[in-house]
Design a protein around this motif. Structure first.
Motif, mmCIF file in Angstrom:
data_model
loop_
_atom_site.group_PDB
_atom_site.id
_atom_site.type_symbol
_atom_site.label_atom_id
_atom_site.label_comp_id
_atom_site.label_asym_id
_atom_site.label_seq_id
_atom_site.Cartn_x
_atom_site.Cartn_y
_atom_site.Cartn_z
ATOM 1 N N CYS A 101 55.889 16.469 -19.481
ATOM 2 C CA CYS A 101 54.496 16.676 -19.065
ATOM 3 C C CYS A 101 53.590 15.545 -19.539
ATOM 4 O O CYS A 101 52.723 15.070 -18.788
ATOM 5 C CB CYS A 101 53.988 18.019 -19.586
ATOM 6 N N VAL A 102 53.779 15.103 -20.787
ATOM 7 C CA VAL A 102 52.930 14.038 -21.320
ATOM 8 C C VAL A 102 53.171 12.726 -20.582
ATOM 9 O O VAL A 102 52.222 12.051 -20.151
ATOM 10 C CB VAL A 102 53.182 13.866 -22.836
ATOM 11 N N VAL A 103 54.436 12.355 -20.394
ATOM 12 C CA VAL A 103 54.750 11.105 -19.688
ATOM 13 C C VAL A 103 54.263 11.182 -18.245
ATOM 14 O O VAL A 103 53.677 10.213 -17.716
ATOM 15 C CB VAL A 103 56.263 10.822 -19.752
ATOM 16 N N GLY A 104 54.469 12.315 -17.596
ATOM 17 C CA GLY A 104 54.018 12.460 -16.212
ATOM 18 C C GLY A 104 52.509 12.378 -16.087
ATOM 19 O O GLY A 104 51.980 11.711 -15.182
ATOM 20 N N SER A 105 51.788 13.046 -16.987
ATOM 21 C CA SER A 105 50.322 13.003 -16.940
ATOM 22 C C SER A 105 49.795 11.599 -17.193
ATOM 23 O O SER A 105 48.871 11.132 -16.501
ATOM 24 C CB SER A 105 49.740 13.978 -17.975
ATOM 25 N N LEU A 106 50.375 10.903 -18.190
ATOM 26 C CA LEU A 106 49.914 9.550 -18.499
ATOM 27 C C LEU A 106 50.231 8.587 -17.362
ATOM 28 O O LEU A 106 49.391 7.752 -16.989
ATOM 29 C CB LEU A 106 50.561 9.065 -19.791
ATOM 30 N N ALA A 107 51.437 8.691 -16.799
ATOM 31 C CA ALA A 107 51.812 7.776 -15.723
ATOM 32 C C ALA A 107 50.959 7.999 -14.482
ATOM 33 O O ALA A 107 50.418 7.040 -13.903
ATOM 34 C CB ALA A 107 53.291 7.955 -15.387
ATOM 35 N N LEU A 108 50.804 9.264 -14.075
ATOM 36 C CA LEU A 108 50.017 9.549 -12.870
ATOM 37 C C LEU A 108 48.546 9.253 -13.094
ATOM 38 O O LEU A 108 47.886 8.634 -12.233
ATOM 39 C CB LEU A 108 50.212 11.013 -12.472
ATOM 40 N N GLY A 109 48.003 9.682 -14.221
ATOM 41 C CA GLY A 109 46.584 9.447 -14.483
ATOM 42 C C GLY A 109 46.243 7.979 -14.609
ATOM 43 O O GLY A 109 45.240 7.506 -14.051
ATOM 44 N N THR A 110 47.082 7.220 -15.332
ATOM 45 C CA THR A 110 46.819 5.789 -15.487
ATOM 46 C C THR A 110 46.993 5.053 -14.167
ATOM 47 O O THR A 110 46.201 4.151 -13.831
ATOM 48 C CB THR A 110 47.759 5.199 -16.555
ATOM 49 N N GLY A 111 48.014 5.411 -13.393
ATOM 50 C CA GLY A 111 48.217 4.768 -12.094
ATOM 51 C C GLY A 111 47.047 4.994 -11.160
ATOM 52 O O GLY A 111 46.586 4.056 -10.484
ATOM 53 N N LEU A 112 46.546 6.227 -11.107
ATOM 54 C CA LEU A 112 45.393 6.503 -10.243
ATOM 55 C C LEU A 112 44.123 5.849 -10.780
ATOM 56 O O LEU A 112 43.239 5.476 -10.001
ATOM 57 C CB LEU A 112 45.197 8.015 -10.118
ATOM 58 N N ALA A 113 44.016 5.706 -12.106
ATOM 59 C CA ALA A 113 42.854 5.010 -12.668
ATOM 60 C C ALA A 113 42.855 3.538 -12.260
ATOM 61 O O ALA A 113 41.811 2.972 -11.902
ATOM 62 C CB ALA A 113 42.851 5.146 -14.188
ATOM 63 N N VAL A 114 44.030 2.905 -12.305
ATOM 64 C CA VAL A 114 44.136 1.519 -11.853
ATOM 65 C C VAL A 114 43.805 1.420 -10.374
ATOM 66 O O VAL A 114 43.100 0.494 -9.928
ATOM 67 C CB VAL A 114 45.549 0.973 -12.145
ATOM 68 N N LEU A 115 44.307 2.387 -9.591
ATOM 69 C CA LEU A 115 44.000 2.390 -8.157
ATOM 70 C C LEU A 115 42.507 2.543 -7.910
ATOM 71 O O LEU A 115 41.946 1.894 -7.020
ATOM 72 C CB LEU A 115 44.771 3.523 -7.479
ATOM 73 N N ALA A 116 41.853 3.400 -8.712
ATOM 74 C CA ALA A 116 40.418 3.633 -8.517
ATOM 75 C C ALA A 116 39.593 2.392 -8.804
ATOM 76 O O ALA A 116 38.502 2.221 -8.239
ATOM 77 C CB ALA A 116 39.956 4.784 -9.409
ATOM 78 N N THR A 117 40.083 1.513 -9.678
ATOM 79 C CA THR A 117 39.344 0.283 -9.965
ATOM 80 C C THR A 117 39.493 -0.763 -8.864
ATOM 81 O O THR A 117 38.754 -1.750 -8.862
ATOM 82 C CB THR A 117 39.817 -0.328 -11.297
ATOM 83 N N ARG A 118 40.436 -0.553 -7.947
ATOM 84 C CA ARG A 118 40.716 -1.570 -6.933
ATOM 85 C C ARG A 118 40.372 -1.124 -5.516
ATOM 86 O O ARG A 118 40.668 -1.844 -4.565
ATOM 87 C CB ARG A 118 42.193 -1.965 -6.997
ATOM 88 N N VAL A 119 39.809 0.061 -5.355
ATOM 89 C CA VAL A 119 39.420 0.517 -4.025
ATOM 90 C C VAL A 119 37.898 0.581 -3.957
ATOM 91 O O VAL A 119 37.201 0.550 -4.970
ATOM 92 C CB VAL A 119 40.032 1.901 -3.713
ATOM 93 N N ARG A 120 37.415 0.707 -2.747
ATOM 94 C CA ARG A 120 35.972 0.770 -2.533
ATOM 95 C C ARG A 120 35.447 2.162 -2.868
ATOM 96 O O ARG A 120 36.209 3.111 -3.048
ATOM 97 C CB ARG A 120 35.643 0.405 -1.082
ATOM 98 N N ALA A 121 34.126 2.263 -2.934
ATOM 99 C CA ALA A 121 33.496 3.515 -3.351
ATOM 100 C C ALA A 121 33.806 4.656 -2.387
ATOM 101 O O ALA A 121 33.960 5.800 -2.808
ATOM 102 C CB ALA A 121 31.989 3.324 -3.473
ATOM 103 N N TRP A 122 33.919 4.370 -1.069
ATOM 104 C CA TRP A 122 34.151 5.436 -0.107
ATOM 105 C C TRP A 122 35.518 6.088 -0.314
ATOM 106 O O TRP A 122 35.721 7.268 0.043
ATOM 107 C CB TRP A 122 34.046 4.897 1.319
ATOM 108 N N ALA A 123 36.463 5.363 -0.888
ATOM 109 C CA ALA A 123 37.773 5.941 -1.193
ATOM 110 C C ALA A 123 37.829 6.469 -2.626
ATOM 111 O O ALA A 123 38.565 7.426 -2.903
ATOM 112 C CB ALA A 123 38.867 4.902 -0.980
ATOM 113 N N ARG A 124 37.072 5.867 -3.528
ATOM 114 C CA ARG A 124 37.117 6.278 -4.925
ATOM 115 C C ARG A 124 36.453 7.633 -5.140
ATOM 116 O O ARG A 124 36.951 8.451 -5.934
ATOM 117 C CB ARG A 124 36.453 5.218 -5.800
ATOM 118 N N VAL A 125 35.357 7.892 -4.446
ATOM 119 C CA VAL A 125 34.645 9.166 -4.639
ATOM 120 C C VAL A 125 35.505 10.360 -4.247
ATOM 121 O O VAL A 125 35.630 11.330 -5.020
ATOM 122 C CB VAL A 125 33.310 9.145 -3.869
ATOM 123 N N PRO A 126 36.138 10.393 -3.056
ATOM 124 C CA PRO A 126 37.027 11.536 -2.747
ATOM 125 C C PRO A 126 38.188 11.664 -3.718
ATOM 126 O O PRO A 126 38.615 12.781 -4.027
ATOM 127 C CB PRO A 126 37.521 11.219 -1.332
#
Length: 319
Positions: A101-126
């Motif tokens: 659970c810890v590895v899965g949460s960290l991997a998924l959360g960190t991956g989506l955080a990196v993705l959120a920094t590289r997409v535009r606001a219209w995709a980041r808000v949803p």
């Protein structure tokens, strides 16, 4: 003529004294933190004291209602617990489940955080709205939703899988086998806990100065090298906080396991320590033994968290 060289003596370094302003700021900070600290101690120390005290007695339902005297056992409950083979089996399953659970949460959360920094606001808000909706869902409600989605007869997942060619998944029971049940519960736990990691890591990544990243790229550093040598050390404190929180939450999971496995699975095959303690203390009316198990869980959790923090301090070069 022989001359002796006189060794030079150096005066001991005088530690720098704190300025009066820093001392005043320190006292003011203590005064502001004192009410919260006192409340925190009152909410933690007394319950832990009572938990430890009960663990030394033969404390069952007769003793709880006053129909029988307390019998001091010393470490008898702990000896009985450590001699119970089921305790060691449940402990191993709990540690493995927590790690996944810890590895899965960290991997998924960190991956989506990196993705959120590289997409535009219209995709980041949803993306953030969807993540926060999963985070805000109560554990019991989320558990029942996942049970409905993976139901053997009416679940959407089995229908979709059988519809795309996996005919063997029709009427498949996800909660019968030990590993598939743990995997289903772990997926639900990761689903409702990754948003915390995502929001935390996104805040840390946005705090990394862009000038530092651009300077690394200009020096010829690759994306992987920049991430490993610059970005990761800067967000390490937040990553440590997210990891510690995930360890604490996932180690003491109760609701998801209890609801999705109907109290621990067939013949207790999907028990974790929290559910096992509940069975011993309340279902079995052995409050002393349940208290001993609670003390052991607290010590294990403090040990795991302390070892992780110590390793992070060493690797980061903290004082």
């Amino acid at each position: 003529m022989v001359t002796k060289e006189i060794p030079r003596t150096t005066a001991p370094a005088v530690p720098a004294r704190r300025s009066p302003r820093r001392r005043r700021d320190g006292r003011a900070a203590l005064l502001y933190l004192a009410p919260g600290g006192i409340l925190l101690l009152a909410m933690l120390v007394y319950p832990i004291y009572q938990l430890v005290l009960i663990s030394f007695y033969d404390y069952g339902q007769p003793q709880a209602v006053g129909n029988a005297p307390l019998v001091f056992l010393g470490f008898g409950n702990y000896v009985e617990l450590l001699e119970n083979l089921q305790f060691w089996e449940v402990l191993a399953k709990t540690l493995g489940f927590t790690a996944v659970c810890v590895v899965g949460s960290l991997a998924l959360g960190t991956g989506l955080a990196v993705l959120a920094t590289r997409v535009r606001a219209w995709a980041r808000v949803p993306l953030f709205l969807a993540a926060l909706a999963a985070w805000a869902t109560p554990a019991m409600a989320g558990s029942y939703v996942w049970l409905f989605l993976f139901d053997a007869d009416f679940g959407l997942v089995n229908e979709v899988l059988s519809g795309i060619g996996f005919t063997g998944m029709a009427n498949h029971s996800w909660t019968f086998d030990t590993y598939s049940t743990f995997g289903l519960v772990a997926a639900e736990v990761i689903w409702c806990s990754f948003p915390f990691v995502m929001v935390t890591m996104y805040a840390g990544l946005k705090g990394v100065p862009e000038e530092v990243i651009e300077a690394a790229y200009l020096d010829g550093a690759s994306t992987w090298r920049t991430t490993w040598s610059i970005t990761l050390p800067m967000v390490r404190p937040l990553l440590t906080i997210a990891t510690i929180q995930s360890i604490i939450w996932d180690f003491k999971i109760f609701t998801q396991i209890y609801v999705m496995t109907n109290g621990g699975g067939v013949a207790g095959r999907n028990l974790v320590l929290n559910v096992f303690a509940y069975q011993q203390a309340f279902a079995g009316q052995e409050y002393g033994l349940g208290a001993a198990l609670g003390v052991v869980m607290t010590l294990l959790l403090l040990s795991i968290t302390g070892l992780y923090v110590r390793s992070q301090r060493r690797s980061a070069g903290w004082v």
